[in-house]
Design a protein around this motif. Sequence first.
Motif, mmCIF file in Angstrom:
data_model
loop_
_atom_site.group_PDB
_atom_site.id
_atom_site.type_symbol
_atom_site.label_atom_id
_atom_site.label_comp_id
_atom_site.label_asym_id
_atom_site.label_seq_id
_atom_site.Cartn_x
_atom_site.Cartn_y
_atom_site.Cartn_z
ATOM 1 N N ILE A 69 0.834 -1.109 -0.146
ATOM 2 C CA ILE A 69 -0.052 -0.058 0.161
ATOM 3 C C ILE A 69 0.839 1.243 0.043
ATOM 4 O O ILE A 69 1.961 1.401 0.517
ATOM 5 C CB ILE A 69 -1.136 0.012 1.560
ATOM 6 C CG1 ILE A 69 -1.885 1.122 1.082
ATOM 7 C CG2 ILE A 69 -0.336 0.121 2.406
ATOM 8 C CD1 ILE A 69 -3.277 0.998 2.144
ATOM 9 N N SER A 70 0.536 2.242 -0.775
ATOM 10 C CA SER A 70 1.378 3.412 -0.827
ATOM 11 C C SER A 70 0.299 4.610 -1.234
ATOM 12 O O SER A 70 -0.913 4.132 -1.405
ATOM 13 C CB SER A 70 2.397 3.283 -1.881
ATOM 14 O OG SER A 70 1.996 3.120 -3.114
ATOM 15 N N ARG A 71 0.863 5.974 -1.070
ATOM 16 C CA ARG A 71 0.067 6.918 -1.625
ATOM 17 C C ARG A 71 0.901 8.032 -2.317
ATOM 18 O O ARG A 71 2.075 8.099 -2.168
ATOM 19 C CB ARG A 71 -0.843 7.442 -0.241
ATOM 20 C CG ARG A 71 0.186 8.004 0.797
ATOM 21 C CD ARG A 71 -0.514 8.441 2.011
ATOM 22 N NE ARG A 71 0.224 9.121 3.109
ATOM 23 C CZ ARG A 71 -0.243 9.600 4.131
ATOM 24 N NH1 ARG A 71 -1.565 9.709 4.585
ATOM 25 N NH2 ARG A 71 0.583 10.113 5.077
ATOM 26 N N ASP A 72 -0.004 8.898 -2.779
ATOM 27 C CA ASP A 72 0.480 9.891 -3.676
ATOM 28 C C ASP A 72 -0.210 11.320 -2.899
ATOM 29 O O ASP A 72 -1.267 11.446 -3.614
ATOM 30 C CB ASP A 72 0.708 9.816 -4.956
ATOM 31 C CG ASP A 72 1.275 10.928 -5.938
ATOM 32 O OD1 ASP A 72 1.335 11.982 -5.436
ATOM 33 O OD2 ASP A 72 1.498 10.749 -6.970
ATOM 34 N N ASN A 73 0.334 11.907 -2.243
ATOM 35 C CA ASN A 73 -0.397 13.058 -1.596
ATOM 36 C C ASN A 73 -1.066 14.127 -2.537
ATOM 37 O O ASN A 73 -1.727 14.735 -2.513
ATOM 38 C CB ASN A 73 0.465 13.742 -0.449
ATOM 39 C CG ASN A 73 0.492 12.823 0.673
ATOM 40 O OD1 ASN A 73 -0.375 11.737 0.928
ATOM 41 N ND2 ASN A 73 1.428 12.787 1.485
ATOM 42 N N ALA A 74 0.162 14.391 -3.458
ATOM 43 C CA ALA A 74 -0.104 15.107 -4.611
ATOM 44 C C ALA A 74 -1.254 14.988 -5.272
ATOM 45 O O ALA A 74 -2.065 15.959 -5.779
ATOM 46 C CB ALA A 74 1.120 15.441 -5.329
ATOM 47 N N LYS A 75 -1.664 13.657 -5.720
ATOM 48 C CA LYS A 75 -2.727 13.264 -6.287
ATOM 49 C C LYS A 75 -3.805 12.830 -5.429
ATOM 50 O O LYS A 75 -5.003 12.301 -6.047
ATOM 51 C CB LYS A 75 -2.355 12.077 -7.281
ATOM 52 C CG LYS A 75 -1.374 12.439 -8.380
ATOM 53 C CD LYS A 75 -1.036 11.242 -9.080
ATOM 54 C CE LYS A 75 -0.198 11.626 -10.347
ATOM 55 N NZ LYS A 75 0.289 10.395 -11.206
ATOM 56 N N ASN A 76 -3.570 12.929 -3.979
ATOM 57 C CA ASN A 76 -4.802 12.276 -3.058
ATOM 58 C C ASN A 76 -5.192 11.048 -3.443
ATOM 59 O O ASN A 76 -6.566 10.678 -3.624
ATOM 60 C CB ASN A 76 -6.238 13.376 -3.207
ATOM 61 C CG ASN A 76 -5.581 14.694 -2.778
ATOM 62 O OD1 ASN A 76 -4.729 15.072 -2.037
ATOM 63 N ND2 ASN A 76 -6.268 15.883 -3.571
ATOM 64 N N THR A 77 -4.220 10.187 -3.917
ATOM 65 C CA THR A 77 -4.871 8.863 -4.294
ATOM 66 C C THR A 77 -3.788 7.865 -3.458
ATOM 67 O O THR A 77 -2.541 8.116 -3.224
ATOM 68 C CB THR A 77 -4.142 8.491 -5.770
ATOM 69 O OG1 THR A 77 -5.046 9.489 -6.443
ATOM 70 C CG2 THR A 77 -4.558 7.153 -6.195
ATOM 71 N N VAL A 78 -4.566 6.640 -2.856
ATOM 72 C CA VAL A 78 -3.697 5.592 -2.374
ATOM 73 C C VAL A 78 -3.900 4.351 -3.416
ATOM 74 O O VAL A 78 -4.752 4.144 -4.212
ATOM 75 C CB VAL A 78 -4.687 5.320 -1.178
ATOM 76 C CG1 VAL A 78 -4.318 4.050 -0.669
ATOM 77 C CG2 VAL A 78 -4.476 6.331 0.004
ATOM 78 N N TYR A 79 -2.829 3.676 -3.528
ATOM 79 C CA TYR A 79 -2.530 2.554 -4.385
ATOM 80 C C TYR A 79 -2.461 1.097 -3.544
ATOM 81 O O TYR A 79 -2.058 1.270 -2.461
ATOM 82 C CB TYR A 79 -1.362 2.714 -5.332
ATOM 83 C CG TYR A 79 -1.357 4.052 -5.888
ATOM 84 C CD1 TYR A 79 -0.551 4.846 -5.488
ATOM 85 C CD2 TYR A 79 -2.074 3.979 -7.210
ATOM 86 C CE1 TYR A 79 -0.750 6.157 -6.233
ATOM 87 C CE2 TYR A 79 -1.958 5.189 -7.790
ATOM 88 C CZ TYR A 79 -1.383 6.464 -7.547
ATOM 89 O OH TYR A 79 -1.432 7.617 -8.059
#
Length: 116
Positions: A69-79
């Motif tokens: 699990i990871s996230r990209d705060n700039a895209k407000n997205t969790v993967y």
Amino acid sequence: QVQLVESGGGLVQPGGSLRLSCAASGSIVTINAMDWYRQAPGKQRDLVARITNDDITHYADSVKGRFTISRDNAKNTVYLQMNSLKPEDTAVYYCHAIQYGIFNYWGQGTQVTVSS
């Protein structure tokens, strides 16, 4: 209010990989943690992976070493990167967010099917 939209599910052969995405919108700065749950037919919905605002992660034993699990705060997205998929990983996967530690939000779910 928080809105969650999942994407990335599909059909994959055993041993294959998929990456799920969960795009969050709304009052996202108030989210404490985001999770991925899954629910197979006739079974309860179980936690698969969690990531907190401090980037602390937690995994179910059944997916440790295979899912990330990871996230990209700039895209407000969790993967959710899923590798070495098994037939028993087949389920509807749901994105979940906890706001202020008490409010729960769910996405609509995305189907993952692992089959040859």
